[in-house]
Write an enzyme that holds these catalytic residues in place. Sequence first.
Site, short mmCIF file in Angstrom:
data_model
loop_
_atom_site.label_atom_id
_atom_site.label_comp_id
_atom_site.label_asym_id
_atom_site.label_seq_id
_atom_site.Cartn_x
_atom_site.Cartn_y
_atom_site.Cartn_z
N PHE A 137 0.86 -1.19 0.00
CA PHE A 137 0.00 0.00 0.00
C PHE A 137 0.89 1.23 0.00
O PHE A 137 1.73 1.40 0.88
CB PHE A 137 -0.93 0.04 1.21
CG PHE A 137 -1.88 1.22 1.15
CD1 PHE A 137 -3.05 1.15 0.40
CD2 PHE A 137 -1.58 2.41 1.79
CE1 PHE A 137 -3.90 2.24 0.31
CE2 PHE A 137 -2.42 3.51 1.69
CZ PHE A 137 -3.59 3.42 0.95
N ASP A 222 9.22 2.60 1.69
CA ASP A 222 8.06 3.38 2.13
C ASP A 222 7.91 3.14 3.62
O ASP A 222 7.39 2.11 4.05
CB ASP A 222 6.82 2.92 1.35
CG ASP A 222 5.56 3.66 1.80
OD1 ASP A 222 5.59 4.30 2.86
OD2 ASP A 222 4.54 3.56 1.09
N LYS A 251 2.67 9.69 8.08
CA LYS A 251 1.85 9.42 9.28
C LYS A 251 2.35 10.02 10.60
O LYS A 251 1.84 11.03 11.05
CB LYS A 251 1.61 7.91 9.40
CG LYS A 251 0.71 7.39 8.28
CD LYS A 251 0.13 6.04 8.57
CE LYS A 251 -1.01 5.68 7.63
NZ LYS A 251 -0.60 5.07 6.37
C1 LIG Z 1 -0.91 5.34 4.96
C2 LIG Z 1 0.15 4.92 4.01
C3 LIG Z 1 0.39 5.64 2.82
C4 LIG Z 1 -0.50 6.78 2.37
O1 LIG Z 1 -0.42 7.88 3.19
P1 LIG Z 1 -1.48 9.09 3.01
O2 LIG Z 1 -0.97 10.12 3.97
O3 LIG Z 1 -2.82 8.56 3.35
O4 LIG Z 1 -1.39 9.54 1.60
C5 LIG Z 1 1.46 5.26 2.04
N1 LIG Z 1 2.24 4.23 2.38
C6 LIG Z 1 2.04 3.52 3.51
C7 LIG Z 1 2.97 2.40 3.85
C8 LIG Z 1 0.98 3.83 4.35
O5 LIG Z 1 0.76 3.09 5.45
#
Ligand SMILES: *Cc1c(COP(=O)(O)O)cnc(C)c1O
Length: 397
Positions: A137, A222, A251
């Site tokens: 994700f 990420d 986050k």
């Molecule tokens: C939540 C998340 C995102 C997306 O972040 P947003 O601030 O909602 O755009 C991207 N990568 C990972 C691993 C995430 O957990």
Amino acid sequence: MNTQEIKTLNTEHILNTYGDRRLALVRGEGARVWDAEGREYLDFFAGIAVCNLGHCHPKVTEAICTQAKKLVHVSNLYYIEPQVKLAEKLSRHCFADKWFFCNGGAEANEAAIKLARRYWTMIGANKPEIVVAEHSFHGRTLGALSATGQPKYHYGFDPLVPGFHYVPYDDLKALDAAITPQVGLVILEPIQGEGGVRVPSPGYLPGVRRLCSDKNVLLAFDEVQTGLGRTGTLFAYAHENVIPDIITLAKGLGNGVPIGAMGCTEKLSEGFSPGAHACTFGGNPLSAAAALATFEVLTEPGLVEKSAEMGAYFIRQLVDLSLEHKSILEVRGRGLMIGIEFDREVAPLVAAMHDAGILCGIAGPRVLRFLPPLIIDSTAVDCVIAALEASLEALQW
Ligand SMILES: *Cc1c(COP(=O)(O)O)cnc(C)c1O
């Protein structure tokens, strides 16, 4: 307003992307939140791994208030003191030498994708293609969505951004086979979050690093969810000391104030020249001041270490619980990023936990997920374990 009034107005005026919810939360302090009727909850989801220091941490709140009285926004047409201080502080604790700031996780990943593609272009190489993992994700904007290896998120949004290839996670052979000469970037979560809290086998991430280096491919981690102490180290890449070329954060970075970041090595920084990329709000005085205060608290000695101990304690108790409940197939996680896979859909269990005064969530239909603030103590963990045990009994799972 009471919960019903908020819900009615929501139904009338808010696009229905989030579906029905049970609660309207109006106040928070530490690991506790209160709903519109004044009922108290123990928050073991922290706004999806965002409020790592707990709600309304006094030092972050003070930094926000002080900065809000001084200067909120000027844009990157001007130098921004809190932004450069934040970047310096991040670099002191992270491999990355240079930073680009934005508003969240998807934007940070967009910046990573653009930096990699442009870096190869600038040095005259044709390597625009990108390998990502199944169940990953990376966000909901079209580039980040294309990087996301979950078809359910793609439905109805074709055509996606071209150039992405999906491989099974935790499978070095599949990754090796997918890296053709046109591939310039591999993007992975060091632990997959939304895709089910999947922890890769030991040696996988070092193997990925070796493959990328051997084949002249950039590696981006990420760490939007795993970063900022969530897995028991400040950044998850530190567990096996695997240094990527690019890192994305969001986050937990501002403890609730929206901010994202993409960091890279000095070598890669030549990918972006003036005008190549920009973000109006990116690293603005208010969000950067909040993130700076957050990072200062997070790097105080002992905080992340204690959260790692709490995570280990929590996981031990969950494993014990799983021995008595056959519906639990697996307990996985690291630090305070924890998933419990069941043999059935867990929505009723989340509802039962809410009724018991505990906030938690899911990671896919059959995985119950806990992402508590890093400041929780063993009393809070015991309380959640007791509520979980009682809920499982009540549901006869
Ligand atoms: C939540 C998340 C995102 C997306 O972040 P947003 O601030 O909602 O755009 C991207 N990568 C990972 C691993 C995430 O957990």
